[in-house]
Design a protein around this motif. Structure first.
Motif, mmCIF file in Angstrom:
data_model
loop_
_atom_site.group_PDB
_atom_site.id
_atom_site.type_symbol
_atom_site.label_atom_id
_atom_site.label_comp_id
_atom_site.label_asym_id
_atom_site.label_seq_id
_atom_site.Cartn_x
_atom_site.Cartn_y
_atom_site.Cartn_z
ATOM 1 N N GLU A 153 32.159 40.339 50.469
ATOM 2 C CA GLU A 153 32.137 39.667 49.786
ATOM 3 C C GLU A 153 31.275 39.935 48.512
ATOM 4 O OE1 GLU A 153 31.103 35.582 51.296
ATOM 5 O OE2 GLU A 153 33.119 35.649 52.528
ATOM 6 N N TRP A 154 30.008 40.417 48.858
ATOM 7 C CA TRP A 154 29.237 40.910 48.025
ATOM 8 C C TRP A 154 29.712 41.902 46.869
ATOM 9 C CZ3 TRP A 154 27.167 45.442 46.937
ATOM 10 C CH2 TRP A 154 25.992 45.658 45.992
ATOM 11 N N ILE A 155 30.601 42.849 47.248
ATOM 12 C CA ILE A 155 31.314 43.976 46.651
ATOM 13 C C ILE A 155 31.950 43.509 45.583
ATOM 14 C CG2 ILE A 155 32.854 45.780 47.099
ATOM 15 C CD1 ILE A 155 31.853 46.380 49.700
ATOM 16 N N THR A 156 32.698 42.229 45.566
ATOM 17 C CA THR A 156 33.467 41.719 44.562
ATOM 18 C C THR A 156 32.357 41.449 43.075
ATOM 19 O OG1 THR A 156 33.347 39.455 45.299
ATOM 20 C CG2 THR A 156 35.204 40.930 46.094
ATOM 21 N N THR A 157 31.272 41.229 43.690
ATOM 22 C CA THR A 157 30.193 40.778 42.486
ATOM 23 C C THR A 157 29.738 41.967 41.581
ATOM 24 O OG1 THR A 157 28.116 40.908 43.805
ATOM 25 C CG2 THR A 157 29.570 38.788 43.843
ATOM 26 N N VAL A 158 29.972 43.403 42.138
ATOM 27 C CA VAL A 158 29.618 44.558 41.516
ATOM 28 C C VAL A 158 30.810 45.391 41.070
ATOM 29 C CG1 VAL A 158 27.341 44.556 42.611
ATOM 30 C CG2 VAL A 158 29.201 45.692 43.549
ATOM 31 N N LEU A 159 32.125 45.275 41.817
ATOM 32 C CA LEU A 159 33.050 46.069 41.285
ATOM 33 C C LEU A 159 34.339 45.128 41.271
ATOM 34 C CD1 LEU A 159 33.209 48.952 44.130
ATOM 35 C CD2 LEU A 159 32.503 49.016 41.830
ATOM 36 N N LYS A 160 34.811 45.457 40.382
ATOM 37 C CA LYS A 160 36.356 44.712 40.198
ATOM 38 C C LYS A 160 37.530 46.204 40.103
ATOM 39 C CE LYS A 160 36.466 45.150 34.964
ATOM 40 N NZ LYS A 160 36.756 44.161 33.568
ATOM 41 N N TYR A 161 38.646 45.535 40.681
ATOM 42 C CA TYR A 161 39.629 46.438 40.601
ATOM 43 C C TYR A 161 40.467 46.925 39.326
ATOM 44 C CZ TYR A 161 43.526 48.797 42.711
ATOM 45 O OH TYR A 161 44.806 49.900 42.759
ATOM 46 N N GLU A 162 40.175 48.011 39.100
ATOM 47 C CA GLU A 162 40.694 48.615 37.786
ATOM 48 C C GLU A 162 41.036 49.965 37.948
ATOM 49 O OE1 GLU A 162 39.579 48.901 33.091
ATOM 50 O OE2 GLU A 162 38.342 47.602 34.566
ATOM 51 N N ALA A 163 42.737 50.365 37.977
ATOM 52 C CA ALA A 163 43.229 51.503 37.988
ATOM 53 C C ALA A 163 42.604 52.415 36.678
ATOM 54 C CB ALA A 163 44.365 51.578 38.231
ATOM 55 N N GLY A 164 42.454 53.617 37.050
ATOM 56 C CA GLY A 164 42.143 54.791 35.907
ATOM 57 C C GLY A 164 40.528 54.689 35.661
ATOM 58 N N VAL A 165 39.756 54.011 36.023
ATOM 59 C CA VAL A 165 38.236 53.925 35.569
ATOM 60 C C VAL A 165 37.693 55.035 36.394
ATOM 61 C CG1 VAL A 165 36.351 52.697 35.860
ATOM 62 C CG2 VAL A 165 38.258 51.548 35.099
ATOM 63 N N THR A 166 38.152 55.278 37.753
ATOM 64 C CA THR A 166 37.539 56.356 38.638
ATOM 65 C C THR A 166 38.941 57.240 39.036
ATOM 66 O OG1 THR A 166 37.886 54.898 40.576
ATOM 67 C CG2 THR A 166 35.730 55.090 39.295
ATOM 68 N N ASN A 167 38.541 58.501 39.493
ATOM 69 C CA ASN A 167 39.597 59.307 40.096
ATOM 70 C C ASN A 167 39.208 59.808 41.631
ATOM 71 O OD1 ASN A 167 37.834 61.763 40.227
ATOM 72 N ND2 ASN A 167 38.304 61.543 37.869
ATOM 73 N N VAL A 168 39.833 60.313 42.294
ATOM 74 C CA VAL A 168 39.847 60.525 43.673
ATOM 75 C C VAL A 168 38.348 61.703 43.865
ATOM 76 C CG1 VAL A 168 41.067 63.007 43.677
ATOM 77 C CG2 VAL A 168 41.078 61.613 45.697
ATOM 78 N N HIS A 169 37.822 62.117 42.659
ATOM 79 C CA HIS A 169 36.898 62.863 42.966
ATOM 80 C C HIS A 169 35.421 62.028 42.348
ATOM 81 C CE1 HIS A 169 39.303 66.233 44.352
ATOM 82 N NE2 HIS A 169 39.851 66.295 43.072
ATOM 83 N N SER A 170 35.634 60.893 41.892
ATOM 84 C CA SER A 170 34.467 60.247 41.427
ATOM 85 C C SER A 170 33.477 59.788 42.504
ATOM 86 C CB SER A 170 34.983 58.849 40.833
ATOM 87 O OG SER A 170 35.758 59.302 39.726
ATOM 88 N N THR A 171 32.317 59.847 42.170
ATOM 89 C CA THR A 171 31.107 59.399 43.056
ATOM 90 C C THR A 171 31.073 57.988 43.294
ATOM 91 O OG1 THR A 171 29.613 59.518 41.372
ATOM 92 C CG2 THR A 171 29.882 61.668 42.563
#
Length: 287
Positions: A153-171
């Protein structure tokens, strides 16, 4: 639930490549909740296939294509049965005995420490991340399952799902700084949090199906989630992206410390130009 899965990956290159060496982790796993009924694999150009089990228990299919080629197609067809209808159906361990259960599991299976001690840019030590984040803690007296659910539940307060912001190699740090990511980033963050509690957690790559009775079913997709060693239950899947525990719609394929251990396809080749982004076609039908 029984499924028939068809997975095709097409890689195209602007110029011919050669001496192509490929590893595939596409065969669905077998465990107490999932049975592999049948599987077949083919490539284009045709190649001789070899199989082995890696350190994490994943079935790996390897092949080499020596002759020059500008297109590589891999196809996998599998039939599986997943019986995990209710992820809460297990005898719980009293919270006062949970740490003894975990200690005993680590004593009898020392390889579980790989899922506690491993650190990487994808699942770093929390102390190396931005300290403005108040990462969840596992409080004494609280059951592990409850703590993991609260962390999701806490994770949803710091991350939102959005394609294209990161890639497979993102940290993970990059995803947190952006405040958004995809299922891979959500899984890595949950894993890093749980490992900070000294509890085993691992990365899962697999498929997410939908129920036929849904009015607007989501298209089948390659998905990522985390598994945590829950006292009394063993490995249990947690999908931080959708905020649910994995059930019979989740078809695990490969596991590892992070995404690098469970990549569906990896390879190397000789050539002067990198390939285009792969085109993936996936269908999952209920049997």
């Amino acid at each position: 639930m029984r499924y028939f899965i068809e997975h095709e990956t097409v890689l195209e290159y602007p110029e011919a490549v050669r001496e192509h060496h490929v590893e595939l982790r596409l065969t669905p796993r077998e465990d107490s909740h999932q049975k592999l009924i049948g599987m077949e694999m083919e490539t284009e150009p045709s190649a001789g296939l070899r199989c082995y089990r890696d350190y994490y228990g994943n079935q790996v299919t390897t092949f080499n294509i020596i002759q020059p080629h500008r297109r590589l197609v891999t196809r996998m067809r599998a039939e599986v049965e997943n019986m995990l209808e209710n992820p809460f159906d297990y005898p719980p361990v009293p919270h006062g005995d949970e740490w003894e259960w975990l200690r005993q599991s680590l004593r009898t299976t020392p390889s579980l420490y790989d899922y506690i001690l491993s650190r990487s840019p994808a699942t770093p030590h929390l102390g190396h991340l931005d300290q403005r984040f108040d990462f969840p803690r596992h409080e004494p007296g609280r059951q592990v399952l409850e703590s993991v659910q609260q962390a999701m539940e806490w994770i949803t307060t710091v991350l939102k799902y959005e394609a294209g912001v990161t890639n497979v190699h993102s940290t993970l740090a990059e995803a947190l700084n952006a405040g958004a990511g995809v299922c891979q980033d959500f899984a890595h963050l949950l894993i890093a949090i749980v490992r900070s509690w000294k509890i085993p957690a691992r990365y899962v790559m697999g498929y997410l199906a939908s129920r036929e009775e849904e009015t607007a079913p989501s298209p089948p997709a390659t998905h990522a989630w985390a598994e945590v060693l829950i006292p009394g239950r063993g490995w249990s899947g947690f999908d931080a992206t959708q905020q649910i525990l994995a059930n019979d719609l989740f078809i695990p394929v490969a596991v590892g410390r992070d995404y690098l251990d469970a990549a569906p396809q990896r390879g190397s080749f000789k050539g002067d130009a990198a390939g285009n982004n792969p085109v993936i076609r996936l269908s999952i039908s209920q049997q």
